[in-house]
Scaffold this active site. Sequence first.
Site, PDB file in Angstrom:
ATOM      1  N   LYS A 157       0.791 -11.124   7.206  1.00 15.20           N
ATOM      2  CA  LYS A 157       0.824  -9.595   7.361  1.00 15.20           C
ATOM      3  C   LYS A 157      -0.467  -9.406   7.930  1.00 15.20           C
ATOM      4  O   LYS A 157      -1.420  -9.153   7.414  1.00 15.20           O
ATOM      5  CB  LYS A 157       1.232  -8.860   6.468  1.00 15.20           C
ATOM      6  N   TYR A 175      -1.258 -10.998   2.718  1.00 18.98           N
ATOM      7  CA  TYR A 175      -1.515  -9.561   3.347  1.00 18.98           C
ATOM      8  C   TYR A 175      -2.970  -9.300   3.572  1.00 18.98           C
ATOM      9  O   TYR A 175      -3.778  -9.140   2.892  1.00 18.98           O
ATOM     10  CB  TYR A 175      -0.903  -8.778   2.229  1.00 18.98           C
ATOM     11  N   SER A 219       1.116  -1.186   0.037  1.00 18.26           N
ATOM     12  CA  SER A 219       0.184   0.020   0.057  1.00 18.26           C
ATOM     13  C   SER A 219       1.006   1.434   0.009  1.00 18.26           C
ATOM     14  O   SER A 219       0.458   2.107  -0.875  1.00 18.26           O
ATOM     15  CB  SER A 219      -0.930   0.127   1.133  1.00 18.26           C
ATOM     16  N   ILE A 269       5.734  -4.954   9.760  1.00 17.43           N
ATOM     17  CA  ILE A 269       5.785  -4.278   8.327  1.00 17.43           C
ATOM     18  C   ILE A 269       4.944  -2.940   8.400  1.00 17.43           C
ATOM     19  O   ILE A 269       3.675  -3.073   8.677  1.00 17.43           O
ATOM     20  CB  ILE A 269       5.096  -5.162   7.303  1.00 17.43           C
TER      21      ILE A 269
HETATM   22  O1  NGF Z   1      -0.698   2.546   5.120  1.00 14.21           O
HETATM   23  C1  NGF Z   1      -1.406   1.793   5.652  1.00 14.21           C
HETATM   24  C2  NGF Z   1      -3.090   1.859   5.427  1.00 14.21           C
HETATM   25  N1  NGF Z   1      -1.001   0.864   6.735  1.00 14.21           N
HETATM   26  C3  NGF Z   1       0.382   0.507   6.901  1.00 14.21           C
HETATM   27  C4  NGF Z   1       0.976  -0.620   6.526  1.00 14.21           C
HETATM   28  O2  NGF Z   1       0.023  -1.567   7.344  1.00 14.21           O
HETATM   29  C5  NGF Z   1       0.952  -0.848   5.079  1.00 14.21           C
HETATM   30  C6  NGF Z   1       0.651   1.025   8.274  1.00 14.21           C
HETATM   31  O3  NGF Z   1       2.340   1.040   8.475  1.00 14.21           O
HETATM   32  C7  NGF Z   1       2.051  -1.824   4.423  1.00 14.21           C
HETATM   33  O4  NGF Z   1       2.416  -2.580   5.169  1.00 14.21           O
HETATM   34  C8  NGF Z   1       2.090  -1.594   3.065  1.00 14.21           C
HETATM   35  O5  NGF Z   1       2.496  -0.685   2.641  1.00 14.21           O
HETATM   36  O6  NGF Z   1       1.471  -2.435   2.320  1.00 14.21           O
HETATM   37  C9  NGF Z   1       0.123   2.531   8.659  1.00 14.21           C
HETATM   38  O7  NGF Z   1       0.405   3.404   7.627  1.00 14.21           O
HETATM   39  C10 NGF Z   1       0.563   3.054   9.995  1.00 14.21           C
HETATM   40  O8  NGF Z   1       0.380   2.140  10.797  1.00 14.21           O
HETATM   41  C11 NGF Z   1      -0.365   4.296  10.329  1.00 14.21           C
HETATM   42  O9  NGF Z   1      -1.575   4.096  10.469  1.00 14.21           O
HETATM   43  O10 NGF Z   1      -3.474   1.551   6.201  1.00 14.21           O
END
Ligand code: NGF
Length: 288
Positions: free
Chosen positions: A161, A133, A44, A202
């Site tokens: 994840k 995921y 994401s 992650i």
């Molecule tokens: O950005 C998101 C959207 N979630 C991330 C992470 O779970 C995404 C999280 O770090 C991720 O790992 C990926 O890029 O696939 C959040 O940004 C963070 O906890 C702040 O809320 O939900």
Amino acid sequence: MKGIFTALMCSFDEQGNINEQGLREIVRHNIDQSKVDGLYVNGSTGENFLITTEMKKRIFEIVKDEAGDQVKLIAQIGSLNIDEAVELGKFVTELKYDAISAVTPFYYKFDFEEIKDYYETIINEVNNDMIIYSIPALTGVNMSLDQFGELLAHDRIIGVKFTAPDFYLLERLRHAFPDKLIYSGFDEMLLPASVLNIDGAIGSTFNVNGKRAREIFELAQQGKITEALEIQRTTNDLISAILANGLYQTIKEMLKTKGVDAGYCRKPMKQISAEKVARAKELAEKYM
Ligand code: NGF
């Protein structure tokens, strides 16, 4: 495959093209400054769902070329187009990525039989280990303990994840699957997840807060909860400020303050105001 993995950002120019040098600098920052254990590429945070197949491949190539074997690399190859998922899975396996990961299929309301078939199709065609995921807040896909169990019954599916605030399910998963890898996905909940004995995390904010994330994770493993909570509080002050200012845009602006050319987000994500850019600078100065 255990430890702190950055959900890697990608640097784009103002037209939305990949800024290769900027991407390399983001990789280097994570490895050299934040000293993370691995990178989660094209998730994401990498704006994966906004780019073409060719761009995804190029990002996988650049990251592998820059990181080499210095850290573990997980490639997020999940796609609503299952042929694309398989093609990308084969591509990164050739590049020697350590594992693949696929987001649960979203948008259409797939039933579990369809979700299971999606993962089985990918693992039958791609010769690499798979990490599920799961991010129900964005996909709308909630899986039960039994459903996770059906997927994890495959030797090739080595972990999850887990990006959800459901600590009951997380604890049940940990208990039921002690030999599978469980990564927490919400950085603001890293400490409670670590207490439940996850294998790693992650996260997007590790691009700018990787050292604190490691401290939280390691202190929790040592049972030093009071010390870990102190760092989680500082971390959450930062995360709250980032979320209030624009998640990915603010992380990119914070990186820029440290000389990392993190570029811009791709449309339809917007560019943030000059005021918010200034706020990101302040955050970088205070927390990085
Ligand atoms: O950005 C998101 C959207 N979630 C991330 C992470 O779970 C995404 C999280 O770090 C991720 O790992 C990926 O890029 O696939 C959040 O940004 C963070 O906890 C702040 O809320 O939900």
